[in-house]
Scaffold this motif. Structure first.
Motif, PDB file in Angstrom:
ATOM      1  N   GLN A  22      21.619   6.519  12.658  1.00 47.42           N
ATOM      2  CA  GLN A  22      21.355   7.233  11.413  1.00 47.42           C
ATOM      3  C   GLN A  22      21.023   6.238  10.283  1.00 47.42           C
ATOM      4  OE1 GLN A  22      24.449   8.645  13.226  1.00 47.42           O
ATOM      5  NE2 GLN A  22      22.626   9.451  14.251  1.00 47.42           N
ATOM      6  N   ARG A  23      20.425   5.119  10.655  1.00 48.50           N
ATOM      7  CA  ARG A  23      20.063   4.129   9.653  1.00 48.50           C
ATOM      8  C   ARG A  23      19.041   4.720   8.688  1.00 48.50           C
ATOM      9  NH1 ARG A  23      16.640  -0.623  12.447  1.00 48.50           N
ATOM     10  NH2 ARG A  23      16.358  -1.149  10.254  1.00 48.50           N
ATOM     11  N   ARG A  24      19.034   4.212   7.458  1.00 47.00           N
ATOM     12  CA  ARG A  24      18.155   4.741   6.421  1.00 47.00           C
ATOM     13  C   ARG A  24      16.717   4.271   6.603  1.00 47.00           C
ATOM     14  NH1 ARG A  24      19.984   8.466   2.335  1.00 47.00           N
ATOM     15  NH2 ARG A  24      22.249   8.451   2.494  1.00 47.00           N
ATOM     16  N   GLY A  25      15.795   5.138   6.197  1.00 42.57           N
ATOM     17  CA  GLY A  25      14.394   4.761   6.163  1.00 42.57           C
ATOM     18  C   GLY A  25      13.670   5.033   7.464  1.00 42.57           C
ATOM     19  N   LEU A  26      12.854   6.094   7.499  1.00 38.95           N
ATOM     20  CA  LEU A  26      12.123   6.461   8.704  1.00 38.95           C
ATOM     21  C   LEU A  26      10.723   6.913   8.303  1.00 38.95           C
ATOM     22  CD1 LEU A  26      12.289   6.993  11.820  1.00 38.95           C
ATOM     23  CD2 LEU A  26      12.930   9.343  11.234  1.00 38.95           C
ATOM     24  N   LEU A  27       9.726   6.351   8.976  1.00 37.52           N
ATOM     25  CA  LEU A  27       8.341   6.708   8.711  1.00 37.52           C
ATOM     26  C   LEU A  27       7.740   7.347   9.954  1.00 37.52           C
ATOM     27  CD1 LEU A  27       5.800   6.637   6.930  1.00 37.52           C
ATOM     28  CD2 LEU A  27       5.402   4.288   7.722  1.00 37.52           C
ATOM     29  N   ALA A  28       7.245   8.563   9.785  1.00 40.71           N
ATOM     30  CA  ALA A  28       6.584   9.288  10.874  1.00 40.71           C
ATOM     31  C   ALA A  28       5.110   9.406  10.543  1.00 40.71           C
ATOM     32  CB  ALA A  28       7.203  10.669  11.038  1.00 40.71           C
ATOM     33  N   ALA A  29       4.240   9.088  11.498  1.00 44.83           N
ATOM     34  CA  ALA A  29       2.803   9.084  11.237  1.00 44.83           C
ATOM     35  C   ALA A  29       2.044   9.654  12.426  1.00 44.83           C
ATOM     36  CB  ALA A  29       2.322   7.667  10.934  1.00 44.83           C
ATOM     37  N   ARG A  30       0.834  10.123  12.167  1.00 45.05           N
ATOM     38  CA  ARG A  30       0.065  10.797  13.219  1.00 45.05           C
ATOM     39  C   ARG A  30      -0.541   9.826  14.228  1.00 45.05           C
ATOM     40  NH1 ARG A  30      -5.555  12.148  12.126  1.00 45.05           N
ATOM     41  NH2 ARG A  30      -5.062  14.120  13.162  1.00 45.05           N
ATOM     42  N   SER A  31      -0.514   8.515  13.941  1.00 49.68           N
ATOM     43  CA  SER A  31      -0.996   7.517  14.893  1.00 49.68           C
ATOM     44  C   SER A  31      -0.365   6.170  14.560  1.00 49.68           C
ATOM     45  CB  SER A  31      -2.524   7.401  14.830  1.00 49.68           C
ATOM     46  OG  SER A  31      -2.921   6.796  13.610  1.00 49.68           O
ATOM     47  N   PRO A  32      -0.321   5.241  15.503  1.00 52.20           N
ATOM     48  CA  PRO A  32       0.191   3.905  15.192  1.00 52.20           C
ATOM     49  C   PRO A  32      -0.587   3.219  14.071  1.00 52.20           C
ATOM     50  CG  PRO A  32       0.135   4.231  17.559  1.00 52.20           C
ATOM     51  CD  PRO A  32      -0.574   5.410  16.956  1.00 52.20           C
ATOM     52  N   ALA A  33      -1.910   3.411  14.034  1.00 53.09           N
ATOM     53  CA  ALA A  33      -2.711   2.803  12.971  1.00 53.09           C
ATOM     54  C   ALA A  33      -2.323   3.360  11.611  1.00 53.09           C
ATOM     55  CB  ALA A  33      -4.200   3.033  13.227  1.00 53.09           C
ATOM     56  N   THR A  34      -2.046   4.649  11.565  1.00 56.34           N
ATOM     57  CA  THR A  34      -1.601   5.270  10.315  1.00 56.34           C
ATOM     58  C   THR A  34      -0.247   4.715   9.908  1.00 56.34           C
ATOM     59  OG1 THR A  34      -2.829   7.300  10.800  1.00 56.34           O
ATOM     60  CG2 THR A  34      -1.063   7.464   9.185  1.00 56.34           C
ATOM     61  N   TRP A  35       0.650   4.577  10.875  1.00 48.51           N
ATOM     62  CA  TRP A  35       1.974   4.019  10.565  1.00 48.51           C
ATOM     63  C   TRP A  35       1.823   2.627   9.952  1.00 48.51           C
ATOM     64  CZ3 TRP A  35       5.365   0.134  10.781  1.00 48.51           C
ATOM     65  CH2 TRP A  35       6.721   0.411  10.556  1.00 48.51           C
ATOM     66  N   ASP A  36       1.020   1.795  10.572  1.00 46.49           N
ATOM     67  CA  ASP A  36       0.833   0.429  10.069  1.00 46.49           C
ATOM     68  C   ASP A  36       0.270   0.434   8.651  1.00 46.49           C
ATOM     69  OD1 ASP A  36       1.772  -0.639  12.439  1.00 46.49           O
ATOM     70  OD2 ASP A  36      -0.224  -0.960  13.284  1.00 46.49           O
ATOM     71  N   ALA A  37      -0.696   1.311   8.401  1.00 43.56           N
ATOM     72  CA  ALA A  37      -1.324   1.355   7.084  1.00 43.56           C
ATOM     73  C   ALA A  37      -0.331   1.802   6.015  1.00 43.56           C
ATOM     74  CB  ALA A  37      -2.531   2.291   7.107  1.00 43.56           C
ATOM     75  N   VAL A  38       0.458   2.834   6.313  1.00 45.86           N
ATOM     76  CA  VAL A  38       1.423   3.339   5.326  1.00 45.86           C
ATOM     77  C   VAL A  38       2.541   2.329   5.103  1.00 45.86           C
ATOM     78  CG1 VAL A  38       3.058   5.173   4.777  1.00 45.86           C
ATOM     79  CG2 VAL A  38       0.886   5.729   5.877  1.00 45.86           C
ATOM     80  N   ALA A  39       3.078   1.785   6.196  1.00 42.41           N
ATOM     81  CA  ALA A  39       4.163   0.808   6.065  1.00 42.41           C
ATOM     82  C   ALA A  39       3.705  -0.410   5.277  1.00 42.41           C
ATOM     83  CB  ALA A  39       4.662   0.392   7.450  1.00 42.41           C
ATOM     84  N   GLY A  40       2.489  -0.875   5.536  1.00 42.75           N
ATOM     85  CA  GLY A  40       1.983  -2.031   4.822  1.00 42.75           C
ATOM     86  C   GLY A  40       1.733  -1.758   3.358  1.00 42.75           C
ATOM     87  N   GLY A  41       1.315  -0.530   3.051  1.00 44.22           N
ATOM     88  CA  GLY A  41       1.033  -0.175   1.668  1.00 44.22           C
ATOM     89  C   GLY A  41       2.273   0.095   0.842  1.00 44.22           C
ATOM     90  N   LEU A  42       3.264   0.734   1.437  1.00 42.36           N
ATOM     91  CA  LEU A  42       4.469   1.090   0.691  1.00 42.36           C
ATOM     92  C   LEU A  42       5.534  -0.003   0.739  1.00 42.36           C
ATOM     93  CD1 LEU A  42       4.980   4.855   1.646  1.00 42.36           C
ATOM     94  CD2 LEU A  42       3.876   3.910  -0.392  1.00 42.36           C
ATOM     95  N   PHE A  43       5.537  -0.779   1.832  1.00 39.38           N
ATOM     96  CA  PHE A  43       6.584  -1.803   2.005  1.00 39.38           C
ATOM     97  C   PHE A  43       5.960  -3.129   2.433  1.00 39.38           C
ATOM     98  CE2 PHE A  43       8.327   2.389   3.060  1.00 39.38           C
ATOM     99  CZ  PHE A  43       9.332   2.485   2.118  1.00 39.38           C
ATOM    100  N   PRO A  44       5.161  -3.728   1.580  1.00 39.91           N
ATOM    101  CA  PRO A  44       4.460  -4.965   1.948  1.00 39.91           C
ATOM    102  C   PRO A  44       5.419  -6.116   2.252  1.00 39.91           C
ATOM    103  CG  PRO A  44       4.290  -4.561  -0.406  1.00 39.91           C
ATOM    104  CD  PRO A  44       4.843  -3.317   0.201  1.00 39.91           C
ATOM    105  N   GLU A  45       6.631  -6.050   1.747  1.00 39.98           N
ATOM    106  CA  GLU A  45       7.610  -7.118   2.006  1.00 39.98           C
ATOM    107  C   GLU A  45       8.562  -6.762   3.139  1.00 39.98           C
ATOM    108  OE1 GLU A  45       9.459  -7.709  -1.758  1.00 39.98           O
ATOM    109  OE2 GLU A  45       7.631  -8.451  -2.719  1.00 39.98           O
ATOM    110  N   GLY A  46       8.290  -5.658   3.849  1.00 42.87           N
ATOM    111  CA  GLY A  46       9.132  -5.272   4.964  1.00 42.87           C
ATOM    112  C   GLY A  46      10.213  -4.290   4.580  1.00 42.87           C
ATOM    113  N   ASP A  47      11.120  -4.065   5.490  1.00 40.35           N
ATOM    114  CA  ASP A  47      12.208  -3.095   5.331  1.00 40.35           C
ATOM    115  C   ASP A  47      13.053  -3.415   4.102  1.00 40.35           C
ATOM    116  OD1 ASP A  47      14.274  -1.298   5.580  1.00 40.35           O
ATOM    117  OD2 ASP A  47      14.778  -1.840   7.644  1.00 40.35           O
ATOM    118  N   PRO A  48      13.113  -2.501   3.107  1.00 43.85           N
ATOM    119  CA  PRO A  48      13.889  -2.794   1.905  1.00 43.85           C
ATOM    120  C   PRO A  48      15.380  -2.552   2.060  1.00 43.85           C
ATOM    121  CG  PRO A  48      12.904  -0.642   1.701  1.00 43.85           C
ATOM    122  CD  PRO A  48      12.410  -1.210   3.002  1.00 43.85           C
ATOM    123  N   TYR A  49      15.775  -1.937   3.177  1.00 51.71           N
ATOM    124  CA  TYR A  49      17.189  -1.657   3.373  1.00 51.71           C
ATOM    125  C   TYR A  49      17.869  -2.878   3.955  1.00 51.71           C
ATOM    126  CZ  TYR A  49      16.262   3.209   2.293  1.00 51.71           C
ATOM    127  OH  TYR A  49      15.900   4.378   1.657  1.00 51.71           O
TER     128      TYR A  49
END
Length: 274
Positions: A247-274
């Motif tokens: 139940q760790r905090r912070g979960l990103l669900a995306a319609r494709s791996p490429a989408t996941w990478d794009a969103v994660a890179g855009g919102l969390f450019p420095e990596g996991d903030p938790y």
């Protein structure tokens, strides 16, 4: 592939519980039938009665299985430890989107996922008002009202994507950073306040992604099977795959791996903030 209970039988169990405990109370709840488990976390008599019915019916479908329901865990957190055991586990969210249900909105659902050895292998989402059914089985595809959903393989750029960036339960500093970066998205959408609708929206391409803070297993395990069968990606913010045992905090669900990478890179450019 192991033989699991027939999806139609599971759907029937969810429908029976909804018809008995949920639908008759839609837009008819009395004041004494609504309570608060915590901030922005309502529960109703419909949640509790439907979970009792589902606990009985789902366990009977698979001898030796056990049930982990949202309301049972609310009363006894030790029930979550069943996910660490060897028995197959039915995760149950009797009314996903309770706040919508209380408000008289139709965007709520009944959800279950079967977890075997910590892996979600089958899920069913049922929307009682419309009768809409979304079901998925690991290795056998995902279906919406009986029609197979295609596998998503679309390329993605951060500036073209649209999805829900839900920061309500995030620490304030993280929420502010995420909100600032989300301004560069194609479109930041409001959350639907129901995983029963959020995950199918991603699987069908109506939305590209959703960012969650809280990760209770009954909310996300059904979506994990669904996205797994439609080419999606569901990972924590450090890039590790989702598991209902955490139940760790912070979960990103995306319609494709490429989408996941794009969103994660855009919102969390420095990596996991938790």
């Amino acid at each position: 592939m192991p033989a699991y209970p027939d999806v139609d039988t599971i759907v029937a169990a969810l429908k029976d519980a909804a018809d008995a405990a949920i639908v008759p109370r839609f837009r008819s709840l009395q004041a004494g039938e609504i309570h608060e488990k915590g901030k922005d976390d309502p529960v109703t008599i419909a949640d509790r009665e439907a979970e009792i019915l589902l606990t009985q019916s789902l366990a009977a479908l698979l001898p030796g299985s056990v049930v982990v329901g949202e309301e049972a865990v609310s009363a006894d957190e030790g029930i979550l430890k069943r996910l660490d055991g060897d028995a197959p586990v039915w995760l149950v969210d009797p009314v996903d989107g309770t706040a919508n249900f209380v408000a008289g909105k139709e965007t709520f659902g009944v959800m279950t996922a079967l977890v075997v050895s910590g892996v979600p292998v089958l899920s069913v989402i049922y929307a009682p008002i419309s009768g809409w059914v979304v079901a998925a089985e690991k290795g056998a595809g995902a279906y919406a009202d009986g029609e197979r959903l295609p596998v998503n393989e679309d390329p993605a750029s951060f500036e073209s994507l649209r999805g829900a960036v839900m920061t309500h339960f995030m620490p304030e500093t993280i929420a502010q950073q995420v909100a600032s970066r989300a301004a560069s998205l194609g479109e930041r959408l409001r959350g639907l306040r129901a995983c029963a609708f959020e995950y199918p929206a991603i699987a069908t391409g109506d939305r590209d992604f959703a960012l969650f803070s809280k990760t209770m297993p009954w909310d996300h395990a059904p979506g994990a099977v669904l996205l797994g069968e439609t080419g999606g990606a569901m990972r924590y913010l450090d890039g590790t795959d989702y598991t209902p045992r955490s139940q760790r905090r912070g979960l990103l669900a995306a319609r494709s791996p490429a989408t996941w990478d794009a969103v994660a890179g855009g919102l969390f450019p420095e990596g996991d903030p938790y």
